[in-house]
Design a protein around this motif. Structure first.
Motif, mmCIF file in Angstrom:
data_model
loop_
_atom_site.group_PDB
_atom_site.id
_atom_site.type_symbol
_atom_site.label_atom_id
_atom_site.label_comp_id
_atom_site.label_asym_id
_atom_site.label_seq_id
_atom_site.Cartn_x
_atom_site.Cartn_y
_atom_site.Cartn_z
ATOM 1 N N ASP A 29 14.239 -38.093 -57.859
ATOM 2 C CA ASP A 29 14.603 -37.421 -59.109
ATOM 3 C C ASP A 29 15.993 -36.803 -59.031
ATOM 4 O O ASP A 29 16.627 -36.581 -60.073
ATOM 5 N N LEU A 30 16.491 -36.510 -57.830
ATOM 6 C CA LEU A 30 17.754 -35.800 -57.692
ATOM 7 C C LEU A 30 18.956 -36.696 -57.383
ATOM 8 O O LEU A 30 20.097 -36.261 -57.560
ATOM 9 N N ILE A 31 18.726 -37.898 -56.931
ATOM 10 C CA ILE A 31 19.880 -38.710 -56.500
ATOM 11 C C ILE A 31 20.615 -39.349 -57.673
ATOM 12 O O ILE A 31 21.743 -39.825 -57.507
ATOM 13 N N CYS A 32 19.997 -39.364 -58.839
ATOM 14 C CA CYS A 32 20.660 -39.891 -60.045
ATOM 15 C C CYS A 32 21.202 -41.312 -59.805
ATOM 16 O O CYS A 32 22.396 -41.590 -60.011
ATOM 17 N N ARG A 33 20.320 -42.172 -59.336
ATOM 18 C CA ARG A 33 20.623 -43.590 -59.145
ATOM 19 C C ARG A 33 21.665 -43.853 -58.061
ATOM 20 O O ARG A 33 22.240 -44.940 -57.995
ATOM 21 N N LYS A 34 21.936 -42.871 -57.218
ATOM 22 C CA LYS A 34 22.855 -43.100 -56.099
ATOM 23 C C LYS A 34 22.095 -43.734 -54.933
ATOM 24 O O LYS A 34 20.875 -43.647 -54.851
ATOM 25 N N HIS A 35 22.845 -44.315 -54.010
ATOM 26 C CA HIS A 35 22.276 -44.840 -52.777
ATOM 27 C C HIS A 35 22.690 -43.888 -51.658
ATOM 28 O O HIS A 35 23.879 -43.764 -51.345
ATOM 29 N N MET A 36 21.707 -43.245 -50.993
ATOM 30 C CA MET A 36 22.000 -42.204 -50.017
ATOM 31 C C MET A 36 21.205 -42.449 -48.747
ATOM 32 O O MET A 36 20.003 -42.759 -48.784
ATOM 33 N N TRP A 37 21.891 -42.281 -47.597
ATOM 34 C CA TRP A 37 21.248 -42.478 -46.310
ATOM 35 C C TRP A 37 20.156 -41.424 -46.070
ATOM 36 O O TRP A 37 20.279 -40.272 -46.442
ATOM 37 N N ILE A 38 19.061 -41.882 -45.420
ATOM 38 C CA ILE A 38 18.022 -40.971 -44.935
ATOM 39 C C ILE A 38 17.805 -41.251 -43.449
ATOM 40 O O ILE A 38 18.370 -42.209 -42.883
ATOM 41 N N GLY A 39 16.974 -40.481 -42.808
ATOM 42 C CA GLY A 39 16.817 -40.566 -41.353
ATOM 43 C C GLY A 39 15.793 -41.568 -40.888
ATOM 44 O O GLY A 39 14.996 -41.264 -39.982
ATOM 45 N N LEU A 40 15.812 -42.770 -41.444
ATOM 46 C CA LEU A 40 14.861 -43.810 -41.061
ATOM 47 C C LEU A 40 15.641 -45.054 -40.608
ATOM 48 O O LEU A 40 16.587 -45.471 -41.274
ATOM 49 N N ARG A 41 15.186 -45.642 -39.465
ATOM 50 C CA ARG A 41 15.911 -46.779 -38.916
ATOM 51 C C ARG A 41 14.919 -47.731 -38.243
ATOM 52 O O ARG A 41 13.928 -47.291 -37.645
ATOM 53 N N HIS A 42 15.232 -49.016 -38.341
ATOM 54 C CA HIS A 42 14.376 -50.038 -37.706
ATOM 55 C C HIS A 42 14.820 -50.203 -36.257
ATOM 56 O O HIS A 42 15.995 -50.377 -35.967
ATOM 57 N N ASN A 43 13.855 -50.132 -35.348
ATOM 58 C CA ASN A 43 14.191 -50.214 -33.913
ATOM 59 C C ASN A 43 13.917 -51.584 -33.305
ATOM 60 O O ASN A 43 13.895 -51.742 -32.091
ATOM 61 N N ARG B 263 28.025 -44.544 -47.301
ATOM 62 C CA ARG B 263 27.229 -44.011 -48.404
ATOM 63 C C ARG B 263 27.190 -42.481 -48.297
ATOM 64 O O ARG B 263 27.397 -41.923 -47.211
ATOM 65 N N PRO B 264 26.852 -41.784 -49.387
ATOM 66 C CA PRO B 264 26.499 -40.363 -49.255
ATOM 67 C C PRO B 264 25.164 -40.259 -48.519
ATOM 68 O O PRO B 264 24.456 -41.247 -48.348
ATOM 69 N N TYR B 265 24.783 -39.098 -48.138
ATOM 70 C CA TYR B 265 23.607 -38.939 -47.284
ATOM 71 C C TYR B 265 22.841 -37.679 -47.689
ATOM 72 O O TYR B 265 23.340 -36.781 -48.382
ATOM 73 N N ILE B 266 21.599 -37.594 -47.198
ATOM 74 C CA ILE B 266 20.731 -36.439 -47.446
ATOM 75 C C ILE B 266 20.322 -35.862 -46.097
ATOM 76 O O ILE B 266 19.802 -36.586 -45.231
ATOM 77 N N CYS B 267 20.556 -34.559 -45.913
ATOM 78 C CA CYS B 267 20.094 -33.843 -44.719
ATOM 79 C C CYS B 267 18.935 -32.935 -45.119
ATOM 80 O O CYS B 267 18.885 -32.424 -46.242
ATOM 81 N N ASN B 268 18.026 -32.685 -44.202
ATOM 82 C CA ASN B 268 17.017 -31.654 -44.412
ATOM 83 C C ASN B 268 16.677 -30.965 -43.097
ATOM 84 O O ASN B 268 16.925 -31.496 -42.015
ATOM 85 N N LYS B 269 16.117 -29.725 -43.188
ATOM 86 C CA LYS B 269 15.748 -28.926 -42.021
ATOM 87 C C LYS B 269 14.756 -27.854 -42.446
ATOM 88 O O LYS B 269 14.486 -27.661 -43.644
ATOM 89 N N LYS B 270 14.243 -27.132 -41.460
ATOM 90 C CA LYS B 270 13.316 -26.035 -41.749
ATOM 91 C C LYS B 270 14.077 -24.852 -42.343
ATOM 92 O O LYS B 270 15.230 -24.615 -41.997
ATOM 93 N N PRO B 271 13.433 -24.097 -43.217
ATOM 94 C CA PRO B 271 14.099 -22.917 -43.810
ATOM 95 C C PRO B 271 14.197 -21.778 -42.800
ATOM 96 O O PRO B 271 13.616 -21.808 -41.726
ATOM 97 N N TYR B 272 14.939 -20.735 -43.178
ATOM 98 C CA TYR B 272 15.078 -19.551 -42.318
ATOM 99 C C TYR B 272 13.760 -18.817 -42.169
ATOM 100 O O TYR B 272 13.483 -18.204 -41.140
#
Length: 243
Positions: free
Chosen positions: A177-191, A233-242
């Motif tokens: 809902d937030l990327i507004c049709r952009k393509h953004m990297w996430i932390g998933l990769r094929h090994n 590409r642009p990217y998305i980061c996430n982490k635990k809150p304070y």
């Protein structure tokens, strides 16, 4: 001891008290009948050494000597007050009252010192850094800059985060809902055999419904997509809150 006797002044003067003469011959002034000052007592009462003896010698007749009896009453009041404030009991009571006041002051000071200090209310702390979004107990950063997959992961790590990890379909819907049709990297990769998140956990089939071929995963218009990792590409980061 000489006693004070009333003296009625002549010429309309107010009566007062006059110290009687020590002359034993002085007795009572001789005046004509009806003349002012008649019968004025001018010598001390014989042998009187105290107020009580003076009252006895005067015959106890207040009507005959009203001013004398008034003076005797004043002297009695003064002696009574002097006795009241000078007795050992009065001094002891006064000292006791002073000690009670001092004790009350000391107790008050000790209570004030022992009262707990006022604890300041801490300011409201935001769960996430500035320019990050909070959702589902995670902080998210949607970048405006573009980078390769590896570089994007390094930038997220510098903020104590990682490329976005997605645990549920609801979390994936939030990002879509937030990327507004952009393509953004996430932390998933094929090994080579399956897709793994950057923390080493395997991606469950509910989220990783991926049919494309490739190595690094990004969020497309409405689903997860795969491409080469060297694309920018642009990217998305996430982490635990304070909190």
């Amino acid at each position: 001891m000489q006693l004070l006797h009333p003296v009625q002044g002549s010429g309309g003067e107010d009566p007062g008290l006059r110290l009687s003469s020590d002359d034993p011959d002085v007795d009572r002034a001789e005046t004509a009948p009806g003349e002012k000052g008649a019968g004025v007592l001018r010598r001390p009462l014989e042998g009187a050494t105290s107020i009580e003896e003076g009252e006895e010698q005067s015959g106890g007749r207040e009507a005959d000597h009203p001013i004398l009896f008034k003076a005797i009453g004043n002297l009695r009041a003064r002696e009574s007050s002097r006795v009241l404030y000078c007795t050992p009991l009065a001094r002891a009571l006064f000292i006791l009252a002073c000690l009670q006041c001092v004790g009350l002051i000391i107790v008050t000071v000790l209570l004030v010192k022992r009262s707990p200090p006022e604890v300041p209310t801490p300011p409201c702390v935001e769960p996430c850094p500035m320019d990050w979004l909070y959702n589902g107990r995670k902080c998210y950063h949607f970048s405006k800059e573009e980078a390769e997959w590896e570089d994007s992961q390094g930038i997220c790590s510098s903020s104590n985060a990682s490329l976005a990890l997605i645990d549920t379909q609801e979390e994936l819907d939030f990002m879509l809902d937030l990327i507004c049709r952009k393509h953004m990297w996430i932390g998933l990769r094929h090994n080579g055999t399956q897709f793994h998140w950057v923390n080493g956990t395997a991606c469950n089939s509910t989220v990783c419904a991926i049919t494309d071929e490739g190595e690094c995963v990004y969020i497309g218009s409405n689903a997860l997509r795969v491409s080469g990792c060297s694309l920018i590409r642009p990217y998305i980061c996430n982490k635990k809150p304070y909190l």
